[in-house]
Scaffold this motif. Sequence first.
Motif, mmCIF file in Angstrom:
data_model
loop_
_atom_site.group_PDB
_atom_site.id
_atom_site.type_symbol
_atom_site.label_atom_id
_atom_site.label_comp_id
_atom_site.label_asym_id
_atom_site.label_seq_id
_atom_site.Cartn_x
_atom_site.Cartn_y
_atom_site.Cartn_z
ATOM 1 N N LEU A 72 -1.855 70.771 -6.365
ATOM 2 C CA LEU A 72 -0.800 71.230 -6.351
ATOM 3 C C LEU A 72 -0.305 71.581 -4.895
ATOM 4 O O LEU A 72 -2.265 72.492 -4.883
ATOM 5 C CB LEU A 72 0.201 72.456 -6.898
ATOM 6 N N LEU A 73 -0.399 71.060 -4.223
ATOM 7 C CA LEU A 73 -0.161 71.407 -1.975
ATOM 8 C C LEU A 73 0.628 72.568 -2.298
ATOM 9 O O LEU A 73 2.070 72.109 -1.692
ATOM 10 C CB LEU A 73 -0.028 70.596 -1.625
ATOM 11 N N GLY A 74 0.043 73.331 -2.383
ATOM 12 C CA GLY A 74 0.906 74.647 -1.229
ATOM 13 C C GLY A 74 0.851 74.704 0.252
ATOM 14 O O GLY A 74 -0.629 74.825 0.419
ATOM 15 N N ILE A 75 1.549 74.991 1.162
ATOM 16 C CA ILE A 75 1.678 75.341 1.956
ATOM 17 C C ILE A 75 2.291 76.395 3.114
ATOM 18 O O ILE A 75 3.289 76.862 1.742
ATOM 19 C CB ILE A 75 2.642 73.503 2.940
ATOM 20 N N GLY A 76 1.434 76.410 4.127
ATOM 21 C CA GLY A 76 2.299 77.906 4.898
ATOM 22 C C GLY A 76 2.561 78.222 5.647
ATOM 23 O O GLY A 76 0.940 77.082 6.472
ATOM 24 N N VAL A 77 2.368 78.558 6.554
ATOM 25 C CA VAL A 77 2.901 79.091 7.926
ATOM 26 C C VAL A 77 2.024 80.575 8.452
ATOM 27 O O VAL A 77 2.083 79.924 9.495
ATOM 28 C CB VAL A 77 4.346 79.084 8.271
ATOM 29 N N SER A 78 1.476 81.180 7.911
ATOM 30 C CA SER A 78 0.407 82.086 7.572
ATOM 31 C C SER A 78 1.014 82.788 9.188
ATOM 32 O O SER A 78 2.247 83.446 8.518
ATOM 33 C CB SER A 78 -0.568 81.433 8.618
ATOM 34 N N HIS A 79 0.550 83.862 9.633
ATOM 35 C CA HIS A 79 0.779 85.032 10.737
ATOM 36 C C HIS A 79 0.154 84.943 11.541
ATOM 37 O O HIS A 79 -0.651 84.831 12.661
ATOM 38 C CB HIS A 79 0.502 86.335 9.801
ATOM 39 N N ALA A 80 1.630 85.121 12.741
ATOM 40 C CA ALA A 80 0.814 85.004 14.261
ATOM 41 C C ALA A 80 -0.188 85.521 14.587
ATOM 42 O O ALA A 80 -0.227 85.765 14.989
ATOM 43 C CB ALA A 80 2.411 85.887 14.929
ATOM 44 N N PRO A 81 -0.550 87.178 14.231
ATOM 45 C CA PRO A 81 -1.466 87.506 14.678
ATOM 46 C C PRO A 81 -2.953 86.866 14.735
ATOM 47 O O PRO A 81 -3.727 87.260 15.234
ATOM 48 C CB PRO A 81 -1.593 89.425 13.717
ATOM 49 N N LEU A 82 -3.038 86.431 13.266
ATOM 50 C CA LEU A 82 -4.379 85.372 13.172
ATOM 51 C C LEU A 82 -3.923 83.948 13.704
ATOM 52 O O LEU A 82 -4.651 84.120 14.448
ATOM 53 C CB LEU A 82 -4.093 84.713 11.584
ATOM 54 N N ILE A 83 -2.983 84.022 14.487
ATOM 55 C CA ILE A 83 -3.126 82.085 14.678
ATOM 56 C C ILE A 83 -2.680 82.396 16.324
ATOM 57 O O ILE A 83 -3.908 81.651 16.827
ATOM 58 C CB ILE A 83 -1.561 81.394 14.789
ATOM 59 N N ASP A 84 -2.130 83.186 16.829
ATOM 60 C CA ASP A 84 -2.426 83.626 18.106
ATOM 61 C C ASP A 84 -3.319 83.936 18.341
ATOM 62 O O ASP A 84 -3.300 84.154 19.558
ATOM 63 C CB ASP A 84 -1.298 84.538 18.429
#
Length: 285
Positions: free
Chosen positions: A92-104
């Motif tokens: 099962l592929l769970g997909i998420g957009v994560s969090h701005a402080p981590l990505i930025d």
Amino acid sequence: MELSGVGIWSSQLRYGNSAESADAAAELDELGFKALWIPDVGGPVLDAVGHLLASTKRTVIATGILNLWMHAPGDVAERYAALTAEHGDRFLLGIGVSHAPLIDAGEPGRYRKPLAATAAFLDGLDAAPQPVPVDRRVLAALGPKMLTLSATRGRGAHPYLVTPDHTASARATLGEGPLLLPEQTVILTDNADEAHSIGKDWLRAYLALPNYANNLLRSGFTEDDVAQVSDRLLDAIIAWGDEEAILRRVAEHRDAGADHVCVQVLLADPTAFPREEWRRIAAAI
């Protein structure tokens, strides 16, 4: 793919010793847990999925979640097809957009328009030569817009760090049909001081992320609750006590509309595999 009952959400299965994660996954499979969920905060998450699929026979292996900023949808679709061809329909592929402080942190300004970014990633999965089936993907979702997207572009939603009240609200947004698969953090101890010590240290990192903090504020907690990690907030998010207390919280999610609840066990040592606690929960179920 049946998703009901109780699963296990575990960072140790993803980032722990490879041999122990294989052995632990095989035991969890034998204990009857319906799904094993692993996070993605960097590294080859689909290799970890393959490792767990190879270590188990029946249980579903789910990403909770695959961070869409760290992967190309075409590559994910190709690996999904290969893994299901080799191991059967258990991914099962769970997909998420994560969090701005981590990505930025690595690329300032990269995190923007999370709803549009998620839709674009799903478009990429659909456009692949071997698309990931809509009914084999779920979205990390807290607010109403992402929950609605999870119902229309996936099989349902995987909310994280939520209460049974949020589960009820999410079910109302999703309507009947889409899967609702919340995570529930637990600590198996009757000692309130121990539970609060372990739980507050763990919660502080999550409450520094705006997505989680804002969702809890929408859920009726105060800014002081979030800033101080109040006992009220901790007790609402983390179920602690004996097996009966843990299963009572799971039942509250199920009564609120959850199809499946994935349980994350916390220990004082966050790197240790909570194998005895998993056995106790399985025996209680």
